[in-house]
Design an enzyme around this catalytic site. Structure first.
Site, PDB file in Angstrom:
ATOM      1  N   HIS A 272       8.277  40.851   9.375  1.00 36.47           N
ATOM      2  CA  HIS A 272       8.751  39.671   8.637  1.00 36.47           C
ATOM      3  C   HIS A 272       8.629  38.421   9.510  1.00 36.47           C
ATOM      4  CE1 HIS A 272      10.704  42.887   6.182  1.00 36.47           C
ATOM      5  NE2 HIS A 272      10.295  42.076   5.221  1.00 36.47           N
ATOM      6  N   PHE A 274       5.795  34.745  10.390  1.00 35.95           N
ATOM      7  CA  PHE A 274       5.061  33.688   9.697  1.00 35.95           C
ATOM      8  C   PHE A 274       3.740  34.191   9.114  1.00 35.95           C
ATOM      9  CE2 PHE A 274       2.023  30.070   9.777  1.00 35.95           C
ATOM     10  CZ  PHE A 274       2.611  29.319   8.766  1.00 35.95           C
ATOM     11  N   HIS A 276       3.233  37.071   7.780  1.00 33.62           N
ATOM     12  CA  HIS A 276       3.586  37.687   6.495  1.00 33.62           C
ATOM     13  C   HIS A 276       3.785  36.603   5.436  1.00 33.62           C
ATOM     14  CE1 HIS A 276       5.563  40.081   3.433  1.00 33.62           C
ATOM     15  NE2 HIS A 276       6.655  39.331   3.537  1.00 33.62           N
ATOM     16  N   ASP A 313      10.937  34.454   3.099  1.00 32.28           N
ATOM     17  CA  ASP A 313      11.556  35.271   4.157  1.00 32.28           C
ATOM     18  C   ASP A 313      11.997  34.426   5.348  1.00 32.28           C
ATOM     19  OD1 ASP A 313      11.804  37.911   3.298  1.00 32.28           O
ATOM     20  OD2 ASP A 313       9.723  38.397   3.737  1.00 32.28           O
TER      21      ASP A 313
END
Length: 535
Positions: A272, A274, A276, A313
């Site tokens: 999780h 950047f 992603h 996220d």
């Protein structure tokens, strides 16, 4: 009404003390100290001795009332060590403080977050309180383990207080050395805006080739070949190309600053992170072009979809909602166990947008911003996998008579679209998707290791001792990904050949991998000879 704890008022634990089998019984409501003293008595050592337990697999077991029960055939092996008579409380605490400082430096220097020296005053104050408590209770070196746990709690509290929305070294010229302030700061106040660590001049400008521009629209896009600054430029291109900059009258410099600030507020987690964020946003960009979504949605809707993907996220801590709830973290308490991470991502997103330097929606009217905010909240909250069935069922119920003019029908479609993009890695070619599985498993294993250490429940699919790459992916592809993408394909048939078919191929590949891994290797001649010799 009866209490559930009355069903099992005591627990029985079996021990192996130097080959001698013993057992102890204790109340579920007693303290860790009581259990320690029981084991010390059974082992014939003083109550000040250091006691440790290991299970049959060699894993350490925490001494507390929630420790797993065992059987007579699988007792916990007891190891005890008497304290040195020359070891004083002051020396003990000095050692502990040095150990904690080392752990802080090792952990945080990698992230470049903040130096442990800024927090030493606060830690020393708390350790002094612990030391006074030990003196009052007449306890000695045996309390080291208890102190370590307390120190671990202190570390987590400091981390949570300092790192809710943004790393401290990412706030412009802001330092917080006062321990009382540190204790009370659990989130950014309305007056404190998230600031940029760097500004646009250090943000290089890239010229994209026509080949890259077309490739960027494909679900097969390889996201591993791009550096962080290049990803920022690609995101910027997407917003310009879709007409979002014109739609929302976005200042191009503000757009650059927005993406910079977003990048700085993704942590360096294995999964999780950047990259992603970029991966999910690029897949949404690809689906917009693949399905010609501008024919059935407004530019405002497309802007909401893309911005929600960028922010979905933000500041993810690398531990999922289950951990947050079981560990009773500050996020879980703040959001009452209801999608704590997704609520946090929303909060960070709008904290960034509250900074005038980064507010890409500064030039829209009040009603438009209200719709944008409501839409982004709805989409980011939809990425909580705990709501998967509810959201997919809603679209499936509408799919036979889908009404493009219906707000509720379109909302269900948009929620499924961002869900598709969020977990779309297996749609991509194997050389692009498989590294993501490794990243995800690494993050899972980090969490399950911590859960074991803290005595929390561990999900089998996150346990490094139980899960493999094929077992992790087969069920997920078969029962989550394929049904969801097949539902979208009923509205946009092009999805079947471009996305559902790659998922079927990925499923078959992992099933073959599982079958090969489960087959014993054929015995070679050398193996046969070795077996005969051993017999």
């Amino acid at each position: 009404m009866g209490n559930a704890s009355s069903i099992e008022p005591t627990k029985t634990i079996f021990l192996d003390i130097d080959g001698k089998k013993e057992k102890i019984m204790f109340s579920r409501h007693c303290g860790s100290r009581d259990i320690h003293d029981l084991i010390a008595h059974a082992a014939g050592v003083s109550r000040y001795a250091e006691i440790s337990l290991k299970d049959s697999a060699g894993a350490f077991v925490s001494l507390n009332p929630t420790m797993p029960i065992n059987t007579q055939s699988s007792p916990y092996k007891v190891t005890s060590k008497e304290p040195s008579p020359t070891t004083g409380d002051g020396e003990v605490f000095t050692q502990v403080l040095s150990q904690v400082a080392s752990q802080f430096n090792n952990h945080f220097s990698k992230e470049g977050v903040f130096k442990v020296e800024e927090m030493k005053t606060d830690i020393a104050t708390r350790l002094s309180a612990l030391e006074r408590k030990m003196e009052l209770e007449g306890l000695k070196a045996v309390e080291i383990e208890k102190c370590k746990r307390d120190i671990s709690d202190i570390k987590d509290q400091i981390w949570n207080a300092q790192k809710k929305f943004v790393d401290f070294n990412r706030l412009s010229n802001e330092t917080h050395t006062d321990s009382s302030e540190t204790q009370n700061v659990s989130s950014l106040s309305d007056e404190r805006k998230i600031s940029l660590k760097r500004d646009v001049p250090s943000y290089p400008k890239y010229t994209l080739s026509q080949e890259t521009i077309e490739y960027l629209k494909q679900p097969t896009f390889d996201i591993w070949h791009w550096e962080p600054n290049e990803m920022l430029s690609l995101l910027e291109h997407m917003f310009h190309e879709l007409g979002l900059v014109a739609e929302f009258n976005i200042n191009p410099i503000t757009l650059k600053r927005f993406f910079l600030c977003v990048q700085e507020n993704y942590r360096n987690n294995p999964f999780h992170n950047f990259r992603h964020c970029f991966c999910v946003t690029q897949m949404m960009y690809g689906m917009i072009h693949l399905c010609h979504l501008w024919e059935v949605m407004t530019r405002e809707d497309l802007g909401i979809l893309m911005t929600a993907c960028v922010c979905h996220d933000l500041d993810h801590p690398g531990y999922n909602n289950t951990y947050q709830i079981n560990a009773r973290t500050e996020l879980a308490i703040r959001y009452n166990d209801i999608s704590p991470l997704e609520n946090h991502h929303c909060a960070v997103a709008f904290k960034i947008l509250s900074n005038p330097e980064c507010n890409i929606f500064a030039n829209v009217d009040k009603d438009t911003f209200k719709r944008i905010r409501a839409g982004m909240l709805q989409l980011i909250l939809a990425t909580d996998m705990a709501r998967h069935k509810e959201i997919l069922d809603s679209l499936q119920n509408n799919i036979k008579k889908f009404e493009w003019e219906s707000k509720s029908h379109m909302d269900s479609l948009k929620m499924v679209l961002i869900k598709c993009c969020d977990i779309s890695n297996e749609v991509r070619p194997m050389e692009v998707s498989e590294p993501w599985v490794d990243c995800l498993l690494e993050e899972y294993f980090n969490q399950s290791d911590r859960e074991k250490m803290e005595g929390l429940p561990v999900a089998p699919f996150m346990d490094r001792d139980k899960v493999t790459k094929p077992t992790a992916q087969i069920g997920f592809i078969k029962f989550v990904l394929i049904p969801m993408f097949e539902t979208v394909a009923k509205l946009f048939p092009v999805i079947d050949s471009t996305m559902v078919e790659p998922l079927r191929i990925a499923r078959d590949r992992y099933e073959d991998m599982k079958e090969k891994n489960s087959m014993p290797p054929p015995p070679s001649q050398s193996n046969k000879k070795k077996t005969v010799t051993e017999k």
